[in-house]
Design a protein around this motif. Structure first.
Motif, PDB file in Angstrom:
ATOM      1  N   GLY A  77       0.785  -1.232   0.000  1.00 35.79           N
ATOM      2  CA  GLY A  77       0.000   0.000   0.000  1.00 35.79           C
ATOM      3  C   GLY A  77       0.812   1.274   0.000  1.00 35.79           C
ATOM      4  N   LEU A  78       2.138   1.167  -0.130  1.00 35.44           N
ATOM      5  CA  LEU A  78       2.988   2.358  -0.039  1.00 35.44           C
ATOM      6  C   LEU A  78       3.625   2.760  -1.359  1.00 35.44           C
ATOM      7  CD1 LEU A  78       4.775   1.598   3.358  1.00 35.44           C
ATOM      8  CD2 LEU A  78       2.832   3.119   2.953  1.00 35.44           C
ATOM      9  N   THR A  79       3.481   1.948  -2.397  1.00 31.07           N
ATOM     10  CA  THR A  79       3.948   2.311  -3.736  1.00 31.07           C
ATOM     11  C   THR A  79       2.867   1.910  -4.735  1.00 31.07           C
ATOM     12  OG1 THR A  79       5.005   0.222  -4.380  1.00 31.07           O
ATOM     13  CG2 THR A  79       6.299   1.709  -2.989  1.00 31.07           C
ATOM     14  N   PHE A  80       2.990   2.411  -5.955  1.00 29.54           N
ATOM     15  CA  PHE A  80       2.009   2.071  -6.979  1.00 29.54           C
ATOM     16  C   PHE A  80       2.026   0.585  -7.301  1.00 29.54           C
ATOM     17  CE2 PHE A  80       2.438   6.651  -7.962  1.00 29.54           C
ATOM     18  CZ  PHE A  80       1.094   6.991  -8.019  1.00 29.54           C
ATOM     19  N   SER A  81       3.198  -0.036  -7.232  1.00 31.82           N
ATOM     20  CA  SER A  81       3.318  -1.437  -7.650  1.00 31.82           C
ATOM     21  C   SER A  81       3.160  -2.435  -6.515  1.00 31.82           C
ATOM     22  CB  SER A  81       4.672  -1.659  -8.330  1.00 31.82           C
ATOM     23  OG  SER A  81       5.733  -1.382  -7.440  1.00 31.82           O
ATOM     24  N   THR A  82       2.972  -1.963  -5.289  1.00 35.59           N
ATOM     25  CA  THR A  82       2.810  -2.893  -4.158  1.00 35.59           C
ATOM     26  C   THR A  82       1.483  -2.649  -3.445  1.00 35.59           C
ATOM     27  OG1 THR A  82       4.032  -1.398  -2.685  1.00 35.59           O
ATOM     28  CG2 THR A  82       5.292  -3.132  -3.794  1.00 35.59           C
ATOM     29  N   GLY A  83       0.430  -2.599  -4.216  1.00 33.93           N
ATOM     30  CA  GLY A  83      -0.913  -2.499  -3.644  1.00 33.93           C
ATOM     31  C   GLY A  83      -1.445  -1.101  -3.501  1.00 33.93           C
ATOM     32  N   GLY A  84      -0.685  -0.090  -3.904  1.00 31.44           N
ATOM     33  CA  GLY A  84      -1.161   1.279  -3.758  1.00 31.44           C
ATOM     34  C   GLY A  84      -2.374   1.596  -4.615  1.00 31.44           C
ATOM     35  N   MET A  85      -2.540   0.870  -5.714  1.00 28.13           N
ATOM     36  CA  MET A  85      -3.668   1.129  -6.609  1.00 28.13           C
ATOM     37  C   MET A  85      -5.003   0.785  -5.952  1.00 28.13           C
ATOM     38  SD  MET A  85      -2.200   2.479  -9.123  1.00 28.13           S
ATOM     39  CE  MET A  85      -3.643   2.646 -10.169  1.00 28.13           C
ATOM     40  N   LYS A  86      -4.958   0.001  -4.868  1.00 24.66           N
ATOM     41  CA  LYS A  86      -6.210  -0.359  -4.205  1.00 24.66           C
ATOM     42  C   LYS A  86      -6.896   0.874  -3.624  1.00 24.66           C
ATOM     43  CE  LYS A  86      -3.994  -1.390   0.263  1.00 24.66           C
ATOM     44  NZ  LYS A  86      -3.649  -2.446   1.229  1.00 24.66           N
ATOM     45  N   TYR A  87      -6.119   1.903  -3.278  1.00 26.85           N
ATOM     46  CA  TYR A  87      -6.717   3.123  -2.726  1.00 26.85           C
ATOM     47  C   TYR A  87      -7.551   3.845  -3.769  1.00 26.85           C
ATOM     48  CZ  TYR A  87      -3.214   2.343   0.933  1.00 26.85           C
ATOM     49  OH  TYR A  87      -2.445   1.796   1.929  1.00 26.85           O
ATOM     50  N   PHE A  88      -7.122   3.781  -5.016  1.00 26.06           N
ATOM     51  CA  PHE A  88      -7.869   4.435  -6.078  1.00 26.06           C
ATOM     52  C   PHE A  88      -9.189   3.698  -6.343  1.00 26.06           C
ATOM     53  CE2 PHE A  88      -3.507   5.683  -6.639  1.00 26.06           C
ATOM     54  CZ  PHE A  88      -3.596   7.033  -6.951  1.00 26.06           C
ATOM     55  N   LYS A  89      -9.145   2.372  -6.257  1.00 28.33           N
ATOM     56  CA  LYS A  89     -10.374   1.595  -6.411  1.00 28.33           C
ATOM     57  C   LYS A  89     -11.322   1.883  -5.249  1.00 28.33           C
ATOM     58  CE  LYS A  89     -12.188  -3.096  -7.020  1.00 28.33           C
ATOM     59  NZ  LYS A  89     -13.309  -2.856  -6.084  1.00 28.33           N
ATOM     60  N   ALA A  90     -10.762   1.942  -4.028  1.00 25.88           N
ATOM     61  CA  ALA A  90     -11.598   2.249  -2.863  1.00 25.88           C
ATOM     62  C   ALA A  90     -12.209   3.635  -2.986  1.00 25.88           C
ATOM     63  CB  ALA A  90     -10.760   2.158  -1.583  1.00 25.88           C
ATOM     64  N   ALA A  91     -11.466   4.576  -3.534  1.00 24.14           N
ATOM     65  CA  ALA A  91     -11.975   5.932  -3.716  1.00 24.14           C
ATOM     66  C   ALA A  91     -13.143   5.943  -4.701  1.00 24.14           C
ATOM     67  CB  ALA A  91     -10.861   6.847  -4.209  1.00 24.14           C
ATOM     68  N   LYS A  92     -13.017   5.192  -5.800  1.00 20.75           N
ATOM     69  CA  LYS A  92     -14.109   5.127  -6.775  1.00 20.75           C
ATOM     70  C   LYS A  92     -15.343   4.466  -6.175  1.00 20.75           C
ATOM     71  CE  LYS A  92     -11.685   5.281 -11.201  1.00 20.75           C
ATOM     72  NZ  LYS A  92     -11.491   4.604 -12.508  1.00 20.75           N
ATOM     73  N   ASP A  93     -15.133   3.407  -5.406  1.00 23.29           N
ATOM     74  CA  ASP A  93     -16.263   2.721  -4.757  1.00 23.29           C
ATOM     75  C   ASP A  93     -16.970   3.673  -3.786  1.00 23.29           C
ATOM     76  OD1 ASP A  93     -15.628   0.439  -6.147  1.00 23.29           O
ATOM     77  OD2 ASP A  93     -14.551  -0.504  -4.477  1.00 23.29           O
ATOM     78  N   GLU A  94     -16.189   4.462  -3.053  1.00 23.98           N
ATOM     79  CA  GLU A  94     -16.773   5.406  -2.102  1.00 23.98           C
ATOM     80  C   GLU A  94     -17.561   6.489  -2.825  1.00 23.98           C
ATOM     81  OE1 GLU A  94     -14.644   6.790   1.674  1.00 23.98           O
ATOM     82  OE2 GLU A  94     -14.569   8.581   0.410  1.00 23.98           O
ATOM     83  N   GLU A  95     -17.056   6.976  -3.957  1.00 27.22           N
ATOM     84  CA  GLU A  95     -17.772   7.984  -4.743  1.00 27.22           C
ATOM     85  C   GLU A  95     -19.137   7.441  -5.177  1.00 27.22           C
ATOM     86  OE1 GLU A  95     -15.355   9.095  -8.063  1.00 27.22           O
ATOM     87  OE2 GLU A  95     -13.612   9.497  -6.801  1.00 27.22           O
ATOM     88  N   LEU A  96     -19.160   6.190  -5.620  1.00 23.75           N
ATOM     89  CA  LEU A  96     -20.415   5.586  -6.075  1.00 23.75           C
ATOM     90  C   LEU A  96     -21.391   5.403  -4.922  1.00 23.75           C
ATOM     91  CD1 LEU A  96     -22.034   4.411  -8.401  1.00 23.75           C
ATOM     92  CD2 LEU A  96     -20.918   2.197  -7.995  1.00 23.75           C
ATOM     93  N   GLU A  97     -20.897   4.960  -3.774  1.00 25.79           N
ATOM     94  CA  GLU A  97     -21.769   4.789  -2.612  1.00 25.79           C
ATOM     95  C   GLU A  97     -22.361   6.129  -2.165  1.00 25.79           C
ATOM     96  OE1 GLU A  97     -22.878   1.997  -1.162  1.00 25.79           O
ATOM     97  OE2 GLU A  97     -21.893   1.035  -2.861  1.00 25.79           O
ATOM     98  N   ASP A  98     -21.550   7.183  -2.212  1.00 23.44           N
ATOM     99  CA  ASP A  98     -22.046   8.517  -1.858  1.00 23.44           C
ATOM    100  C   ASP A  98     -23.145   8.951  -2.827  1.00 23.44           C
ATOM    101  OD1 ASP A  98     -20.291   8.680   0.240  1.00 23.44           O
ATOM    102  OD2 ASP A  98     -18.813   9.909  -0.816  1.00 23.44           O
TER     103      ASP A  98
END
Length: 582
Positions: free
Chosen positions: A520-541
């Motif tokens: 979760g601290l670099t783009f290549s080691t799970g950091g992209m999951k934050y962007f997916k979580a952000a999109k999911d949160e936008e949709l839920e809102d």
């Protein structure tokens, strides 16, 4: 450019009882806000991070207002009077891209990783050594900046109201101490929102009246073009070619784009915790991402009521800035227009706006200083494991200490002839290398703790050496850069490359973290999951907001609630604003 006033001030104002009443009401309100919020402070997170409960629009306005300190209002207006439209670079290149980048790309990492400060993220990515050095550098830098705001405010209050510098410094420090100690970051943010509107209310009248007096925009440009003794320009990019640097800033297009726009701009808006803290206080990841993007909307426009008054001053009283013994200093441009154009009552609003800008900048510095000292220094290194009540109480004492130290650093600021350049120099020393190592750490997982930490230190030393060489070259009569401002831009570029080069050299010889440690601290080691979580949160809102819709599967997120879309539009509009000034 902000410099000291000489002799009896030409901007001494005569305030009526109405003006004083407006000023007293304002001071009473900011203390009342702090007192009201004081009852809600139950934990250290409430005090230092506003409980992470702020709506995006409040955090966004506070994000913008935190930057509207004394150096911004007075300094940029002074630059407008002295160098003209090239000042717009600080907004459209030096601010908007960095703010948009923070919202779209950086906040998912900050908010998603659950950190409470920028130094804490550095600990997760590069270890405790990096956190400690960054924390100490930030604490020093931000308290020096608080002193700049105090000193600049003292200069103007001394000139406008006849107060002594130390009276102005101590009085304002007391009021900032009162509402920050009482209400913490929450108080600072709500006051910054109020201060934003007060500042705008102060600057709009003088802009409109001033433009009217010189015959509108066409009359203003015609007047400035006819002034042979004016050293400024109404064109932002003229004279910025390599080997043909004739613009009043003294920088070429590369130093503007790379030094100001990329390194200093992105470095300030994405890693300077004084600003980023407002986004940390947002109530959700979506709100955190929208915070700098919402703040970019007024930032994209506010130059109109800062730079244009400076141009009006140059066109109407430009002769007062000239000569070996000028009647006015450039930093007095806006206050002098207050004196020329504003009647009593409106004048009181204008003075209140100036006070609001001074205190907004200082409060932003102090509220971020206390967070980093409490969380990143005391809790992690000096007194770990204490009860939360201890850190809450300590936060108030650190606030008091920060204000007291700021009074001392105001004296340091007084030793510099141009404190706008002093401020930019601090950014090239501290923000540039932090941004360089931060970005490198996000995109290159192999960079080790040792490589990142040593590279950051090298990134501080490199611009310091550059600055010393520049001062020596000026003393020798053969400056290596076109101006002190251009030196800060090139110093930032040198800092960036020094950081990257040292990191690249050391990385192969040092031990890297495992992918599990970097999760979760670099783009290549799970950091992209934050962007997916952000999109999911936008949709839920969006689904929660779509009242009365039976099939929520059909709900889509409106474009203006998508950080990537709104941010991209703002970025393009920022570039469009350049067109009339090419």
């Amino acid at each position: 450019m902000i410099t000291g006033a000489v002799g009896e001030s030409a901007i001494r104002l005569s305030l009526s009882w109405v003006d004083w009443l407006i000023l007293v009401i304002y001071f009473a309100m900011i203390v009342w806000i702090g007192y009201t919020i004081h009852k809600q402070q139950k934990s250290s997170e409430d005090f230092l991070l506003a409980g992470r409960s702020m709506p995006a629009w409040i955090a966004g306005l506070a994000f913008c207002a935190a930057n509207l300190g004394a150096t911004e209002i007075l300094g940029m207006a002074a630059n407008g009077a002295q160098i003209g439209m090239p000042t717009i670079h600080y907004y459209l290149i030096g601010a908007i891209p960095g703010m948009v980048f923070l919202g779209i790309f950086m906040m998912p990492f900050y908010y998603g990783s659950g950190v409470r400060s920028v130094p804490e993220f550095m600990r997760k990515r590069f270890g405790k050594g990096a956190q400690l050095i960054v924390s100490l550098c930030f604490a020093v830098s931000t308290i020096l900046q608080a002193g700049i705001n105090l000193y600049a405010m003292a200069l103007i209050l001394q000139a406008m109201l006849g107060w002594s510098q130390w009276t102005a410094i101590i009085l304002s420090a007391i009021f900032v101490l009162a509402y920050i100690t009482l209400g913490g970051l929450t108080s600072a943010i709500y006051n910054e929102v109020m201060q934003f509107f007060v500042i705008v209310a102060a600057l709009i009248p003088v802009t409109i009246v001033g433009l009217h007096q010189v015959g509108g925009w066409s009359g203003l440009t015609a007047k400035l073009s006819s002034m042979q003794d004016w050293s400024g320009s109404i064109h932002a990019w003229a004279g910025t070619g390599f080997g043909n640097v004739t613009n009043p800033v003294g920088g070429d297009w590369f130093s503007i784009l790379m030094g100001l726009g990329f390194v200093l701009g992105f470095g300030y808006w994405t890693t300077n915790f004084t600003e980023v803290q407002r986004a940390f206080a947002a109530k959700s990841m979506t709100a955190a991402r929208m915070t700098p993007i919402i703040g970019a909307i007024p930032k994209m426009l506010i130059w109109l009521i800062i730079i244009i008054p400076g141009l009006v001053a140059a066109a109407t009283v430009g002769n007062l800035f000239a000569g070996d013994h000028p009647v006015l200093q450039y930093n007095e441009a806006i206050p002098y227009l207050f004196k020329m154009y504003l009647p009593n009552g409106v004048l009181g609003v204008a003075i209140t706006g100036m006070m609001a800008s001074f205190m907004a900048g200082m409060a932003a510095n102090v509220s971020s200083f206390n967070t980093v000292v409490v969380y990143d220094l005391v809790q992690d290194y000096i007194k770990p494991g204490e009860k939360d009540a201890y850190y809450l109480k300590l936060g108030r004492w650190i606030t008091f200490a920060g204000i007291v130290i700021s009074v001392g650093t105001a004296w340091i600021a007084s030793q510099f002839g141009n404190i706008m350049t002093y401020l930019q120099t601090l950014f090239s020393f501290f923000n540039a290398p932090l941004f360089a190592v931060f970005i490198l750490g996000l995109v290159w997982k192999r960079v080790s703790n040792v490589a990142g930490t040593v590279a950051y230190v090298a990134g501080i030393i490199a611009p310091l050496i550059t600055y010393i060489l520049y001062l020596n070259s000026v003393a020798a009569g053969n400056p290596i850069f076109g101006s002190a401002t251009a030196e800060t831009w090139y110093g930032a570029i040198i800092s960036l490359f020094a950081t990257w080069i040292v990191a690249a050299i050391l990385t192969p010889f040092t031990k890297a973290k495992t992918e599990e440690e970097l999760e979760g601290l670099t783009f290549s080691t799970g950091g992209m999951k934050y962007f997916k979580a952000a999109k999911d949160e936008e949709l839920e809102d969006a689904k929660r907001a779509a009242k009365g819709v039976k099939d929520t599967a059909l709900v889509k997120v409106p474009w203006f609630k998508k950080p990537a879309v709104l941010g991209s539009i703002i970025f393009i509009l920022g570039l469009v604003f350049y067109i009339p000034f090419f």
